[in-house]
Design an enzyme around this catalytic site. Structure first.
Site, PDB file in Angstrom:
ATOM      1  N   ARG A 179      40.665  51.537  45.654  1.00 24.51           N
ATOM      2  CA  ARG A 179      41.374  50.265  45.892  1.00 24.51           C
ATOM      3  C   ARG A 179      40.922  49.549  47.174  1.00 24.51           C
ATOM      4  O   ARG A 179      41.724  48.951  47.894  1.00 24.51           O
ATOM      5  CB  ARG A 179      42.895  50.475  45.943  1.00 24.51           C
ATOM      6  N   SER A 229      51.313  48.707  41.291  1.00 22.62           N
ATOM      7  CA  SER A 229      51.722  49.859  42.099  1.00 22.62           C
ATOM      8  C   SER A 229      51.994  49.380  43.522  1.00 22.62           C
ATOM      9  O   SER A 229      51.137  48.731  44.129  1.00 22.62           O
ATOM     10  CB  SER A 229      50.613  50.899  42.170  1.00 22.62           C
ATOM     11  N   GLU A 306      50.090  49.487  48.886  1.00 23.06           N
ATOM     12  CA  GLU A 306      48.844  48.974  48.297  1.00 23.06           C
ATOM     13  C   GLU A 306      48.926  47.441  48.285  1.00 23.06           C
ATOM     14  O   GLU A 306      47.940  46.736  48.406  1.00 23.06           O
ATOM     15  CB  GLU A 306      48.709  49.502  46.864  1.00 23.06           C
TER      16      GLU A 306
HETATM   17  C1  FAD Z   1      51.881  43.854  36.314  1.00 19.50           C
HETATM   18  C2  FAD Z   1      50.772  44.243  37.252  1.00 19.50           C
HETATM   19  C3  FAD Z   1      49.945  45.308  36.928  1.00 19.50           C
HETATM   20  C4  FAD Z   1      48.932  45.694  37.789  1.00 19.50           C
HETATM   21  N1  FAD Z   1      48.137  46.745  37.456  1.00 19.50           N
HETATM   22  C5  FAD Z   1      47.129  47.100  38.253  1.00 19.50           C
HETATM   23  C6  FAD Z   1      46.270  48.195  37.901  1.00 19.50           C
HETATM   24  O1  FAD Z   1      46.428  48.834  36.871  1.00 19.50           O
HETATM   25  N2  FAD Z   1      45.269  48.510  38.753  1.00 19.50           N
HETATM   26  C7  FAD Z   1      45.054  47.823  39.915  1.00 19.50           C
HETATM   27  O2  FAD Z   1      44.123  48.148  40.646  1.00 19.50           O
HETATM   28  N3  FAD Z   1      45.859  46.788  40.277  1.00 19.50           N
HETATM   29  C8  FAD Z   1      46.871  46.413  39.480  1.00 19.50           C
HETATM   30  N4  FAD Z   1      47.681  45.372  39.847  1.00 19.50           N
HETATM   31  C9  FAD Z   1      47.493  44.700  41.145  1.00 19.50           C
HETATM   32  C10 FAD Z   1      46.580  43.452  41.121  1.00 19.50           C
HETATM   33  O3  FAD Z   1      46.575  42.847  39.851  1.00 19.50           O
HETATM   34  C11 FAD Z   1      45.155  43.798  41.553  1.00 19.50           C
HETATM   35  O4  FAD Z   1      45.118  44.313  42.857  1.00 19.50           O
HETATM   36  C12 FAD Z   1      44.230  42.564  41.478  1.00 19.50           C
HETATM   37  O5  FAD Z   1      42.913  42.975  41.669  1.00 19.50           O
HETATM   38  C13 FAD Z   1      44.568  41.492  42.534  1.00 19.50           C
HETATM   39  O6  FAD Z   1      43.848  40.316  42.219  1.00 19.50           O
HETATM   40  P1  FAD Z   1      44.390  38.871  42.636  1.00 19.50           P
HETATM   41  O7  FAD Z   1      43.392  37.873  42.212  1.00 19.50           O
HETATM   42  O8  FAD Z   1      45.766  38.673  42.137  1.00 19.50           O
HETATM   43  O9  FAD Z   1      44.378  39.009  44.209  1.00 19.50           O
HETATM   44  P2  FAD Z   1      45.512  38.581  45.242  1.00 19.50           P
HETATM   45  O10 FAD Z   1      46.732  39.391  44.985  1.00 19.50           O
HETATM   46  O11 FAD Z   1      45.654  37.115  45.274  1.00 19.50           O
HETATM   47  O12 FAD Z   1      44.847  39.080  46.606  1.00 19.50           O
HETATM   48  C14 FAD Z   1      44.657  40.461  46.846  1.00 19.50           C
HETATM   49  C15 FAD Z   1      43.711  40.616  48.047  1.00 19.50           C
HETATM   50  O13 FAD Z   1      42.420  40.164  47.663  1.00 19.50           O
HETATM   51  C16 FAD Z   1      41.984  39.115  48.532  1.00 19.50           C
HETATM   52  N5  FAD Z   1      41.240  38.162  47.692  1.00 19.50           N
HETATM   53  C17 FAD Z   1      41.638  37.648  46.504  1.00 19.50           C
HETATM   54  N6  FAD Z   1      40.676  36.844  46.013  1.00 19.50           N
HETATM   55  C18 FAD Z   1      39.658  36.839  46.919  1.00 19.50           C
HETATM   56  C19 FAD Z   1      38.392  36.199  46.995  1.00 19.50           C
HETATM   57  N7  FAD Z   1      37.920  35.398  46.021  1.00 19.50           N
HETATM   58  N8  FAD Z   1      37.621  36.430  48.095  1.00 19.50           N
HETATM   59  C20 FAD Z   1      38.044  37.250  49.090  1.00 19.50           C
HETATM   60  N9  FAD Z   1      39.235  37.877  49.075  1.00 19.50           N
HETATM   61  C21 FAD Z   1      40.026  37.681  47.998  1.00 19.50           C
HETATM   62  C22 FAD Z   1      43.236  38.525  49.144  1.00 19.50           C
HETATM   63  O14 FAD Z   1      42.975  37.954  50.411  1.00 19.50           O
HETATM   64  C23 FAD Z   1      44.140  39.759  49.247  1.00 19.50           C
HETATM   65  O15 FAD Z   1      43.864  40.489  50.419  1.00 19.50           O
HETATM   66  C24 FAD Z   1      48.724  44.972  39.002  1.00 19.50           C
HETATM   67  C25 FAD Z   1      49.563  43.903  39.314  1.00 19.50           C
HETATM   68  C26 FAD Z   1      50.571  43.527  38.457  1.00 19.50           C
HETATM   69  C27 FAD Z   1      51.444  42.362  38.806  1.00 19.50           C
END
Ligand code: FAD
EC number: 1.3.1.98
Length: 313
Positions: A179, A229, A306
């Protein structure tokens, strides 16, 4: 702020792409978070000018994707939020012999990329069909589940640094680990990724994705507002599966049914804090803090969120 706003409006052609006092509850899967002073829905060709302007003006900014791993304070975010989303979401499939590359802009949603892979008979993203992040957020976090993660398929990533200079990383330079990736240390904006996927029978790919979806629906609070998580797994296992899941410690500490206001530990999975109604960000934050405190007290272990916590609490 007025000067920055005026200059941003000149860079970003579309009116709706710049918003003032934008509630972050609209941009987080927890559904909480106060206003961002300036919210920018960025496009690739605007990023360099946006970054140059913000750095010249010493105007602070935060980068987000789909907000699916974020807890944003009720007080909101001071400065600008650069959202990498819909306006940077192109996906291209490039065929090869027995393999294919998917080139995705960083705002493309992971489930959509996974579906395109499946439609094209490409295996390797079945784990991702229900992870509601963007490609950028998924690379940043090395998102993964059920034995797969982004590091399995990402072969290169493009980014821009704070001066808007374009960078390219090969897989071995991305520092993928549980992660996390190099982007948690480098303050850079991921603009796209190339994923290398193998050909397989589309029916088998669909069946594997469906089996993962079923497992998730049985064990996780699908449909509830969460950020996935809440806590990181613990230990030095070679794979996430070999690490200690946080939910066990939450239960051991007697926090499996803990609640603060509208935030509670999911009755379905103790590793998830959910917004069960009208939770505020403070409810969620206070519940997370209480869990960490009780787990430390009862088991001696320090849980780490996380979820990325943004703003002041
Ligand atoms: C229902 C649900 C289920 C989930 N299941 C999982 C799972 O099974 N496995 C898992 O790993 N995660 C899971 N997640 C968590 C989440 O979806 C992941 O961590 C996902 O990768 C986050 O992506 P995001 O675009 O929403 O990032 P954000 O939440 O918007 O940002 C997360 C981090 O990434 C950075 N970031 C985002 N985009 C960029 C970019 N383009 N450039 C630089 N930095 C950036 C942000 O600054 C922040 O620090 C889940 C979440 C939910 C709500």
């Amino acid at each position: 702020m007025e000067r920055v706003l005026k200059a941003l409006r000149q860079i970003v052609g579309t009116d709706q792409a710049i918003r003032v006092d934008e509630p972050m509850s609209r941009h987080t899967t927890f559904g909480v978070g106060g206003p961002a002073d300036i919210f920018i829905d960025a496009a690739a060709d605007e990023l360099k000018d946006i970054l140059n302007l913000l750095s010249e003006e010493k105007f602070p900014f935060t980068v987000i994707g789909n907000g699916s791993n974020l807890l944003v304070s009720d007080k909101g975010i001071r400065g600008a939020v650069i959202c990498i989303g819909k306006r940077m979401s192109g996906i291209e499939v490039r065929d090869g012999d027995g393999v294919a590359d998917i080139s995705a802009a960083s705002g493309a949603l992971l489930p959509i990329v996974a579906r395109r892979a499946c439609e094209n008979g490409l295996t390797g993203l079945e784990f991702a069909t229900q992870i509601p992040g963007t490609i950028g957020g998924a690379v940043y976090m090395n998102a993964g589940a059920f034995g797969g993660d982004m590091s399995d398929s990402v072969v290169s990533v493009t980014a821009v640094d704070m001066n808007g200079t374009e960078k390219k990383y090969t897989a071995d330079q991305i520092g993928f680990d549980y992660r996390t990736s190099i982007f948690s240390k480098n303050k850079e904006i991921i603009t796209g990724a190339v994923l290398h996927l193998r050909r397989d029978d589309p029916e088998q790919i669909k069946a594997r994705a469906a089996a993962i979806r079923e497992k998730r629906e049985k064990s996780q609070p699908v449909g509830k507002r969460s950020a996935g998580s809440t806590f990181r797994k613990l230990g030095d296992g070679d794979t996430p599966e070999a690490m200690t899941p946080a939910w066990k410690l939450v239960q051991e500490a007697g926090m499996g049914d803990a609640r603060v206001g509208g935030a509670c530990v999911s009755p379905k999975h103790s590793g998830f804090v959910i917004n069960d109604g009208e939770a505020t960000a403070s409810d969620i934050y206070n519940l997370i803090s209480q869990i960490i405190e009780q787990v430390k007290l009862k088991t001696g272990v320090t849980l780490e969120p996380e979820v990325k916590i943004i703003g002041t609490f």
